[in-house]
Design an enzyme around this catalytic site. Structure first.
Site, PDB file in Angstrom:
ATOM      1  N   LYS A 112       0.812  -1.214   0.000  1.00 48.30           N
ATOM      2  CA  LYS A 112       0.000   0.000   0.000  1.00 48.30           C
ATOM      3  C   LYS A 112       0.853   1.276   0.000  1.00 48.30           C
ATOM      4  O   LYS A 112       0.392   2.331  -0.412  1.00 48.30           O
ATOM      5  CB  LYS A 112      -0.968  -0.029   1.171  1.00 48.30           C
ATOM      6  CG  LYS A 112      -1.918  -1.219   1.018  1.00 48.30           C
ATOM      7  CD  LYS A 112      -3.107  -1.172   1.873  1.00 48.30           C
ATOM      8  CE  LYS A 112      -4.176  -2.158   1.465  1.00 48.30           C
ATOM      9  NZ  LYS A 112      -3.872  -3.578   1.739  1.00 48.30           N
TER      10      LYS A 112
HETATM   11  C1  LIG Z   1      -4.508  -4.653   1.249  1.00 44.28           C
HETATM   12  C2  LIG Z   1      -3.790  -5.939   1.187  1.00 44.28           C
HETATM   13  C3  LIG Z   1      -4.191  -6.973   0.315  1.00 44.28           C
HETATM   14  C4  LIG Z   1      -5.430  -6.871  -0.527  1.00 44.28           C
HETATM   15  O1  LIG Z   1      -5.347  -5.901  -1.535  1.00 44.28           O
HETATM   16  P1  LIG Z   1      -6.671  -5.390  -2.273  1.00 44.28           P
HETATM   17  O2  LIG Z   1      -6.240  -4.283  -3.149  1.00 44.28           O
HETATM   18  O3  LIG Z   1      -7.595  -4.936  -1.179  1.00 44.28           O
HETATM   19  O4  LIG Z   1      -7.225  -6.543  -3.029  1.00 44.28           O
HETATM   20  C5  LIG Z   1      -3.406  -8.108   0.254  1.00 44.28           C
HETATM   21  N1  LIG Z   1      -2.312  -8.257   1.029  1.00 44.28           N
HETATM   22  C6  LIG Z   1      -1.905  -7.290   1.886  1.00 44.28           C
HETATM   23  C7  LIG Z   1      -0.704  -7.523   2.713  1.00 44.28           C
HETATM   24  C8  LIG Z   1      -2.623  -6.106   1.988  1.00 44.28           C
HETATM   25  O5  LIG Z   1      -2.219  -5.158   2.847  1.00 44.28           O
END
Ligand SMILES: *Cc1c(COP(=O)(O)O)cnc(C)c1O
Length: 466
Positions: A112
């Site tokens: 993220k």
């Molecule tokens: C947010 C997240 C996901 C999922 O991603 P999306 O975009 O919501 O599908 C998967 N793995 C981790 C470690 C995350 O932080």
């Protein structure tokens, strides 16, 4: 470039407008009205670019002048300078055609950071230019919160409120959020689950009259288009390293809200030769049931070792459905209104289109732990549980077609999820240097009941005055 709502009832907006909001007024999500098509020749030129330069080249047409290019270049370079690996997104080989794309080298150790480091700086630029202040409100199942706080806390133009489900995020995830300093930073632990937090946030966006005069809410979860945009980049980066545009590749993506994999789908539509996109889910498998059986029905929420994927309804799936329904907002609206009330399916022609792009799998906690252990034995690499779901799904889906490279997105650093690592029988991973003293830092957060009014009141009384 203009952005339109998936539900067809809102005016088109420009990049700055969609950056500074959440859902469209009609309840839909913004998507680009059209996509730039990238030629083979263009991709060949891009093969030699460093990460930040590639990012700039890809996003310029989407920003469409809302941020001057020199400023955009600075924002992107500053963002990826925060990453502790020179490649920013290094590719690691696991097997013959099996790769990991490590997306956890940013400040908060999850993918993220790729979007939220940039989003925070973009917001700061635009708000200063407009002499404007806003309130950021977001719900997190764990990783969005800390990434958003790290990305946005330096901006004096924002007050930021992050809701997380009380006692349902990992210790490291919680500490990463609640130890962020700053008098514009507020953490709320809601006595409910992640979907409750999302519901509260959605309702607060729908009626913002509780805010002080002149303030508005800005979303930092993946309904914000800028987040999706920045995630398109690493699909190109990885595929170009492994032979695109001459060769095809596939990706396996640990999936919760469908934001990350939706960016992969957009990369494909822009011309990147992606063969399969594997939707890797845990026990919360609505997308796997849909892709494998044309059954789109809501079930019960399960708590798993991969909490960032513990989601009942993936908000960004609406963006894909919009395309599937021929960009007809009315059909989509009808579909979304029936969701949760009945078992939904699509026509066999539409389902064939779904399967044209996507494969899927659902991996339980036991198999997740076995996979962590197995990869550690085979390669000496320690996967976090989300990435393990990705690798396992990739292996299940690749069985019939092992000629093409399969790249699993490693979405988090294992040190964020010590519990799952211990359950896999391995010794606890160490936190990177910059988080070594996390346990000694002072935590600040407020526990609030699962109640919209209480949350609104908290925000109202804590927003800083002008
Ligand atoms: C947010 C997240 C996901 C999922 O991603 P999306 O975009 O919501 O599908 C998967 N793995 C981790 C470690 C995350 O932080």
């Amino acid at each position: 470039m203009k952005y339109i709502s998936t539900r067809g009832g809102s005016e088109p907006q420009n990049f700055e407008q969609v950056l500074l909001t959440g859902l469209a007024p009609d309840g839909g999500l913004y998507v680009p009205a059209d996509l730039p098509k990238i030629s083979k020749e263009q991709m060949q030129v891009w093969q030699s670019l460093e990460y930040a330069d590639l990012a700039l080249a890809i996003v310029v047409p989407f920003i469409d002048g809302a941020i001057p290019e020199a400023e955009l270049k600075r924002i992107i370079e500053d963002s990826y300078k925060e990453f502790d690996h020179p490649a920013v997104a290094p590719l690691v080989q696991l097997g013959k055609q099996e790769y990991l794309l490590e997306l956890f080298h940013g400040p908060t150790l999850a993918f993220k950071d790729f979007a939220l480091q940039v989003l925070g700086r973009m917001l700061d630029y635009v708000l200063k230019k407009n002499d404007q202040r806003v309130v950021i409100l977001g719900a997190t199942s764990g990783d969005t919160g800390s990434a958003a706080l790290e990305g946005c806390r330096h901006s004096d133009q924002v007050d930021i409120f992050i809701l997380h489900p009380h006692q349902r995020v990992s210790d490291v995830q919680r500490k990463q959020m609640t130890t962020v300093p700053g008098d514009n930073v507020f953490n709320l632990a809601v006595e409910g689950n992640f979907d409750d937090c999302q519901r509260i946030v959605k309702a607060a966006f729908a009626d913002q009259s509780f805010l002080p005069e002149g303030r508005q809410l800005v979303a930092v979860n993946s309904i914000n288009w800028a987040r999706i945009l920045m995630q398109i980049v690493y699909y190109f980066f990885a595929a170009l390293k492994l032979g695109a545009p001459e060769k095809k590749v596939s990706f396996s993506v640990p999936t919760g809200n469908f934001g990350d994999i939706y960016a992969g789908y957009l990369a494909k539509r822009m011309g990147l030769p992606i063969d399969r996109l594997v939707v890797a889910t845990n026990k919360n498998d609505i997308l796997h049931r849909f892709i494998s059986k044309n059954d789109y029905s809501v079930s019960e929420l399960s708590k798993t070792f991969s909490p960032s994927m513990d989601i009942l309804i993936s908000s960004n799936f609406e963006r894909f459905l919009f395309d599937l329904f021929g960009r007809d907002g009315a059909t989509l609206l009808d579909f979304m209104e029936r969701l949760g009330k009945e078992t939904l399916s699509v026509s066999s022609e539409q389902w064939r289109q779904v399967k044209n792009h996507f494969d899927s799998a659902s991996i339980d906690d036991e198999t997740t732990c076995n996979t962590i252990e197995q990869i550690f034995k085979e390669n000496g690499i320690l996967l976090d549980p989300h990435s393990a779901v990705g690798v396992r799904s990739a292996r299940e889906c690749q069985q019939n077609n092992s000629e093409l490279p399969m790249i699993t997105l490693a979405t988090a650093h294992p040190a964020k999820f010590a519990e799952a690592i211990a359950a896999a029988g391995l010794s606890e991973p160490v936190l990177p240097v910059h988080l070594k003293d996390l346990n000694e830092r002072e935590e600040r957060y407020s526990v609030v009941s699962n109640d919209l009014g209480k949350v609104k009141n908290y925000i109202k009384t804590h927003v800083r005055a002008d």
